[in-house]
Design an enzyme around this catalytic site. Structure first.
Site, PDB file in Angstrom:
ATOM      1  N   ALA A 263      34.451 -17.490 -29.270  1.00  0.00           N
ATOM      2  CA  ALA A 263      33.192 -16.762 -29.424  1.00  0.00           C
ATOM      3  C   ALA A 263      32.192 -17.152 -28.344  1.00  0.00           C
ATOM      4  O   ALA A 263      31.479 -18.157 -28.466  1.00  0.00           O
ATOM      5  CB  ALA A 263      32.619 -17.017 -30.825  1.00  0.00           C
ATOM      6  N   LEU A 264      32.163 -16.334 -27.297  1.00  0.00           N
ATOM      7  CA  LEU A 264      31.256 -16.564 -26.166  1.00  0.00           C
ATOM      8  C   LEU A 264      30.179 -15.470 -26.109  1.00  0.00           C
ATOM      9  O   LEU A 264      28.987 -15.744 -26.029  1.00  0.00           O
ATOM     10  CB  LEU A 264      32.079 -16.573 -24.860  1.00  0.00           C
ATOM     11  CG  LEU A 264      31.318 -16.729 -23.547  1.00  0.00           C
ATOM     12  CD1 LEU A 264      30.737 -18.138 -23.415  1.00  0.00           C
ATOM     13  CD2 LEU A 264      32.248 -16.464 -22.339  1.00  0.00           C
TER      14      LEU A 264
ATOM     15  N   GLU B 108      37.399 -10.035 -21.570  1.00  0.00           N
ATOM     16  CA  GLU B 108      37.587 -11.261 -20.766  1.00  0.00           C
ATOM     17  C   GLU B 108      36.947 -11.111 -19.380  1.00  0.00           C
ATOM     18  O   GLU B 108      37.459 -11.609 -18.375  1.00  0.00           O
ATOM     19  CB  GLU B 108      39.066 -11.656 -20.694  1.00  0.00           C
ATOM     20  CG  GLU B 108      39.561 -11.961 -22.104  1.00  0.00           C
ATOM     21  CD  GLU B 108      40.583 -13.042 -22.201  1.00  0.00           C
ATOM     22  OE1 GLU B 108      40.828 -13.730 -21.202  1.00  0.00           O
ATOM     23  OE2 GLU B 108      41.121 -13.216 -23.311  1.00  0.00           O
TER      24      GLU B 108
ATOM     25  N   ARG C 168      42.670 -15.001 -18.430  1.00  0.00           N
ATOM     26  CA  ARG C 168      42.607 -13.674 -17.783  1.00  0.00           C
ATOM     27  C   ARG C 168      43.976 -13.172 -17.345  1.00  0.00           C
ATOM     28  O   ARG C 168      44.278 -11.983 -17.527  1.00  0.00           O
ATOM     29  CB  ARG C 168      41.601 -13.701 -16.622  1.00  0.00           C
ATOM     30  CG  ARG C 168      40.172 -13.649 -17.149  1.00  0.00           C
ATOM     31  CD  ARG C 168      39.112 -13.826 -16.070  1.00  0.00           C
ATOM     32  NE  ARG C 168      37.781 -13.691 -16.674  1.00  0.00           N
ATOM     33  CZ  ARG C 168      36.683 -14.224 -16.164  1.00  0.00           C
ATOM     34  NH1 ARG C 168      36.721 -14.935 -15.041  1.00  0.00           N
ATOM     35  NH2 ARG C 168      35.524 -14.053 -16.770  1.00  0.00           N
TER      36      ARG C 168
ATOM     37  N   ASP D  64      39.808 -18.745 -16.818  1.00  0.00           N
ATOM     38  CA  ASP D  64      40.752 -18.834 -15.690  1.00  0.00           C
ATOM     39  C   ASP D  64      42.196 -18.820 -16.194  1.00  0.00           C
ATOM     40  O   ASP D  64      43.096 -18.304 -15.538  1.00  0.00           O
ATOM     41  CB  ASP D  64      40.542 -20.142 -14.904  1.00  0.00           C
ATOM     42  CG  ASP D  64      39.290 -20.105 -14.038  1.00  0.00           C
ATOM     43  OD1 ASP D  64      38.694 -19.021 -13.872  1.00  0.00           O
ATOM     44  OD2 ASP D  64      38.903 -21.180 -13.530  1.00  0.00           O
TER      45      ASP D  64
ATOM     46  N   PRO E 220      25.214 -10.152 -28.373  1.00  0.00           N
ATOM     47  CA  PRO E 220      24.730  -8.771 -28.187  1.00  0.00           C
ATOM     48  C   PRO E 220      24.019  -8.580 -26.846  1.00  0.00           C
ATOM     49  O   PRO E 220      24.169  -7.550 -26.207  1.00  0.00           O
ATOM     50  CB  PRO E 220      23.768  -8.567 -29.365  1.00  0.00           C
ATOM     51  CG  PRO E 220      24.241  -9.526 -30.417  1.00  0.00           C
ATOM     52  CD  PRO E 220      24.792 -10.712 -29.683  1.00  0.00           C
TER      53      PRO E 220
ATOM     54  N   THR F 263      34.407  -7.948 -17.453  1.00  0.00           N
ATOM     55  CA  THR F 263      34.677  -6.607 -16.911  1.00  0.00           C
ATOM     56  C   THR F 263      35.269  -6.752 -15.508  1.00  0.00           C
ATOM     57  O   THR F 263      35.115  -7.792 -14.860  1.00  0.00           O
ATOM     58  CB  THR F 263      33.366  -5.796 -16.789  1.00  0.00           C
ATOM     59  OG1 THR F 263      32.518  -6.488 -15.847  1.00  0.00           O
ATOM     60  CG2 THR F 263      32.648  -5.665 -18.130  1.00  0.00           C
TER      61      THR F 263
ATOM     62  N   GLY G  11      26.651 -10.501 -22.380  1.00  0.00           N
ATOM     63  CA  GLY G  11      28.055 -10.133 -22.205  1.00  0.00           C
ATOM     64  C   GLY G  11      28.538 -10.634 -20.855  1.00  0.00           C
ATOM     65  O   GLY G  11      29.036 -11.750 -20.739  1.00  0.00           O
TER      66      GLY G  11
ATOM     67  N   GLY H 242      51.076  18.589 -22.451  1.00  0.00           N
ATOM     68  CA  GLY H 242      50.540  18.749 -23.811  1.00  0.00           C
ATOM     69  C   GLY H 242      51.088  17.708 -24.767  1.00  0.00           C
ATOM     70  O   GLY H 242      50.372  17.202 -25.646  1.00  0.00           O
TER      71      GLY H 242
HETATM   72  N1  CAA Z   1      35.723 -23.309 -13.872  1.00  0.00           N
HETATM   73  C1  CAA Z   1      34.892 -24.369 -14.089  1.00  0.00           C
HETATM   74  N2  CAA Z   1      33.564 -24.296 -13.921  1.00  0.00           N
HETATM   75  C2  CAA Z   1      33.042 -23.123 -13.510  1.00  0.00           C
HETATM   76  C3  CAA Z   1      33.838 -21.991 -13.274  1.00  0.00           C
HETATM   77  C4  CAA Z   1      35.232 -22.122 -13.458  1.00  0.00           C
HETATM   78  N3  CAA Z   1      36.056 -21.088 -13.245  1.00  0.00           N
HETATM   79  N4  CAA Z   1      33.054 -20.976 -12.905  1.00  0.00           N
HETATM   80  C5  CAA Z   1      31.795 -21.446 -12.878  1.00  0.00           C
HETATM   81  N5  CAA Z   1      31.803 -22.752 -13.256  1.00  0.00           N
HETATM   82  C6  CAA Z   1      30.650 -23.647 -13.323  1.00  0.00           C
HETATM   83  C7  CAA Z   1      29.901 -23.626 -11.987  1.00  0.00           C
HETATM   84  O1  CAA Z   1      30.457 -24.545 -11.085  1.00  0.00           O
HETATM   85  C8  CAA Z   1      28.497 -24.011 -12.400  1.00  0.00           C
HETATM   86  O2  CAA Z   1      28.448 -25.409 -12.559  1.00  0.00           O
HETATM   87  P1  CAA Z   1      27.165 -26.273 -12.071  1.00  0.00           P
HETATM   88  O3  CAA Z   1      26.046 -25.917 -12.979  1.00  0.00           O
HETATM   89  O4  CAA Z   1      27.592 -27.692 -12.223  1.00  0.00           O
HETATM   90  O5  CAA Z   1      26.890 -25.862 -10.640  1.00  0.00           O
HETATM   91  C9  CAA Z   1      28.362 -23.386 -13.800  1.00  0.00           C
HETATM   92  O6  CAA Z   1      29.699 -23.170 -14.268  1.00  0.00           O
HETATM   93  C10 CAA Z   1      27.634 -22.076 -13.755  1.00  0.00           C
HETATM   94  O7  CAA Z   1      28.319 -21.217 -12.875  1.00  0.00           O
HETATM   95  P2  CAA Z   1      27.638 -19.948 -12.216  1.00  0.00           P
HETATM   96  O8  CAA Z   1      26.338 -20.359 -11.583  1.00  0.00           O
HETATM   97  O9  CAA Z   1      28.641 -19.263 -11.359  1.00  0.00           O
HETATM   98  O10 CAA Z   1      27.301 -19.079 -13.521  1.00  0.00           O
HETATM   99  P3  CAA Z   1      26.687 -17.650 -13.679  1.00  0.00           P
HETATM  100  O11 CAA Z   1      25.654 -17.697 -14.745  1.00  0.00           O
HETATM  101  O12 CAA Z   1      26.307 -17.093 -12.335  1.00  0.00           O
HETATM  102  O13 CAA Z   1      27.909 -16.791 -14.308  1.00  0.00           O
HETATM  103  C11 CAA Z   1      29.948 -15.546 -14.336  1.00  0.00           C
HETATM  104  C12 CAA Z   1      29.145 -16.704 -13.747  1.00  0.00           C
HETATM  105  C13 CAA Z   1      31.280 -15.610 -13.589  1.00  0.00           C
HETATM  106  C14 CAA Z   1      29.304 -14.196 -14.108  1.00  0.00           C
HETATM  107  C15 CAA Z   1      30.176 -15.793 -15.849  1.00  0.00           C
HETATM  108  O14 CAA Z   1      28.990 -15.619 -16.569  1.00  0.00           O
HETATM  109  C16 CAA Z   1      31.250 -14.887 -16.430  1.00  0.00           C
HETATM  110  O15 CAA Z   1      32.432 -15.172 -16.296  1.00  0.00           O
HETATM  111  N6  CAA Z   1      30.838 -13.790 -17.106  1.00  0.00           N
HETATM  112  C17 CAA Z   1      31.783 -12.958 -17.841  1.00  0.00           C
HETATM  113  C18 CAA Z   1      31.976 -13.476 -19.226  1.00  0.00           C
HETATM  114  C19 CAA Z   1      33.282 -13.098 -19.817  1.00  0.00           C
HETATM  115  O16 CAA Z   1      34.306 -13.060 -19.147  1.00  0.00           O
HETATM  116  N7  CAA Z   1      33.278 -12.840 -21.109  1.00  0.00           N
HETATM  117  C20 CAA Z   1      34.487 -12.539 -21.793  1.00  0.00           C
HETATM  118  C21 CAA Z   1      34.387 -12.954 -23.195  1.00  0.00           C
HETATM  119  S1  CAA Z   1      35.921 -13.431 -23.909  1.00  0.00           S
HETATM  120  C22 CAA Z   1      36.715 -12.043 -24.397  1.00  0.00           C
HETATM  121  O17 CAA Z   1      36.432 -10.969 -23.984  1.00  0.00           O
HETATM  122  C23 CAA Z   1      37.855 -12.323 -25.301  1.00  0.00           C
HETATM  123  C24 CAA Z   1      38.447 -11.227 -26.067  1.00  0.00           C
HETATM  124  O18 CAA Z   1      37.828 -10.518 -26.828  1.00  0.00           O
HETATM  125  C25 CAA Z   1      39.898 -11.022 -25.984  1.00  0.00           C
END
Ligand code: CAA
Length: 379
Positions: free
Chosen positions: A123-124, A363, A242, A239, A127, A365, A130, A340
């Site tokens: 749960a990440l 996971e 995905r 990571d 509303p 967009t 996202g 069809g």
């Molecule tokens: N591994 C480890 N650490 C990471 C990382 C990674 N892959 N990516 C970023 N970080 C760390 C960064 O190093 C940074 O650390 P510091 O504060 O120490 O510098 C911290 O995390 C923040 O990183 P960013 O500044 O890059 O963060 P951001 O606010 O700019 O956001 C983003 C980055 C990639 C946009 C992220 O918000 C994101 O992935 N958004 C999408 C969310 C998502 O995928 N949601 C899916 C929900 S799950 C789902 O959908 C499941 C389901 O129903 C099946």
């Protein structure tokens, strides 16, 4: 040694393929039609040890290899995307424990997930948070020997049925992503209300819920890692997971291609099987090529995960991006080839097209995948 591992992998893939074709395929249309969570498939996965494939042997699992899980998720998704999601989300809910959990937490919870005795959720999303996951507002306030959770999570796969939910919440809002912490919450905790979400375009049998936390108590020993570790755990989990959405997408596309190939050979127009026409052949060739390219990339991402390759983040995002886009194109073309017949639910390709769409959304967009990739490429 490497050969032995490959042999094991192929044996696991073959036995899941048999299960998928023999036991799951016949249920897929009904699962889609009723929109009911397929507890019988959950039980089948428990009985046949399929959930265990995602987890390493030291924690009650069978493999733990991302590549092996990818092959298995694809086999199941070829016949039923909803059933494949059961496997991908069990892994998604287990990875935070594998990545951020203590040895004690791993030994307590992972064997339960590997056996399927407990269903997991992650749960990440909220509303209003996202794509911008770091903007989450759910709070975890210290209270004696535990925390009180308040806030709302949205679009949580398995949210309404999960026994164990990994909840990301802010212990320090000022610190934004550095103030996020991860907690293991029981699905039946007092203070947690689960509202199921209905009316989805695809993956209709999967369970999707809104989770409302109102002073929901979590003991401190249920926190994963230190306070503030949560966001990094969440990202490291994505990571790993995905490419499994990429695998689900590949399976959906491969199922649609298989159906379109068989149809094109038996459907006659203008005195010929339509498979004899170049217009159809070129479509089929593109469908096969797009899927194969995406499969190579997805397997490369899985190998990177399995070997600890530092390119994992970008490869995982690329795999999800390419495989889900391929699945959307391939399933749309499969509907076109069936004409069809492709447009009605007596045939499976319209379901596959609806199911494919979510792989471009959840996971992260595909726009977010491109941000992740560009950031990594630019250093
Ligand atoms: N591994 C480890 N650490 C990471 C990382 C990674 N892959 N990516 C970023 N970080 C760390 C960064 O190093 C940074 O650390 P510091 O504060 O120490 O510098 C911290 O995390 C923040 O990183 P960013 O500044 O890059 O963060 P951001 O606010 O700019 O956001 C983003 C980055 C990639 C946009 C992220 O918000 C994101 O992935 N958004 C999408 C969310 C998502 O995928 N949601 C899916 C929900 S799950 C789902 O959908 C499941 C389901 O129903 C099946």
């Amino acid at each position: 040694m490497a050969v032995e591992v490959d042999v094991d992998r192929q044996a696991i893939q073959a036995s899941v393929r048999e299960l998928a074709q023999g036991r799951i395929a016949a249920r897929a249309a009904e699962i889609d039609r009723t929109g009911e969570y397929p507890w019988d498939i959950v039980q089948l996965f428990r009985d046949q040890d399929v959930f265990a494939i995602a987890f390493p042997p030291e924690y009650g699992g069978l493999s733990g290899s991302a590549l092996t899980l990818s092959l298995v998720v694809e086999e199941v998704a070829k016949v039923c995307a909803t059933s494949a999601l059961l496997l991908a989300v069990q892994a998604l809910g287990g990875y935070p424990i594998l990545i951020g959990g203590s040895e004690q937490q791993k030994r307590t919870y992972l064997p339960e997930l590997a056996a399927g005795r407990k269903i997991a959720a992650y749960a990440l999303t909220e509303p209003d948070a996202g794509s911008d996951a770091g903007a989450m507002r759910t709070r975890a306030r210290r209270d004696g020997d535990g925390y009180l959770l308040d806030g709302t999570k949205m679009w949580i796969t398995n949210g309404g049925v999960a026994d164990l939910i990994v909840v990301f919440a802010s212990t320090d809002p000022e610190a934004r992503t550095r103030g996020v912490s991860a907690f293991l919450v029981d699905g039946d905790s007092p203070g947690l209300e689960r509202r199921e979400i209905h009316g989805k375009l695809g993956i209709r049998g999967s369970n999707t819920a809104e989770l409302v936390f109102d002073h929901c108590r979590v003991p401190a020993e249920r926190r994963l890692g230190a306070e503030g570790d949560g966001f990094k755990i969440a990202m490291a989990v994505l990571d790993r997971s995905r490419p499994q959405i990429g695998s689900q997408a590949l399976g959906i596309g491969a199922g649609a291609l298989e159906y379109a190939l068989a149809y094109a050979k038996q459907r006659h127009q203008f005195g010929h099987a339509i498979a004899e026409f170049q217009g159809i052949q070129f479509m089929l060739a593109d469908m096969g090529s797009q899927l194969e390219a995406a499969r190579c990339l997805t397997h490369e991402a899985c190998r990177a995960i399995d070997s600890g390759d530092p390119r994992t983040t970008e490869l995982a995002a690329m795999a999800k991006l390419m495989a889900s886009d391929a699945a959307m194109r391939v399933t749309t073309d499969a509907v076109q080839i069936l004409g069809g017949y492709g447009y009605v639910n007596e045939f499976p390709v319209e379901r596959m097209m609806r199911d494919a769409k979510i792989t471009q959304i959840y996971e992260g967009t595909n726009q977010i995948q491109r941000l992740v990739i560009a950031k990594r490429l630019l250093g």
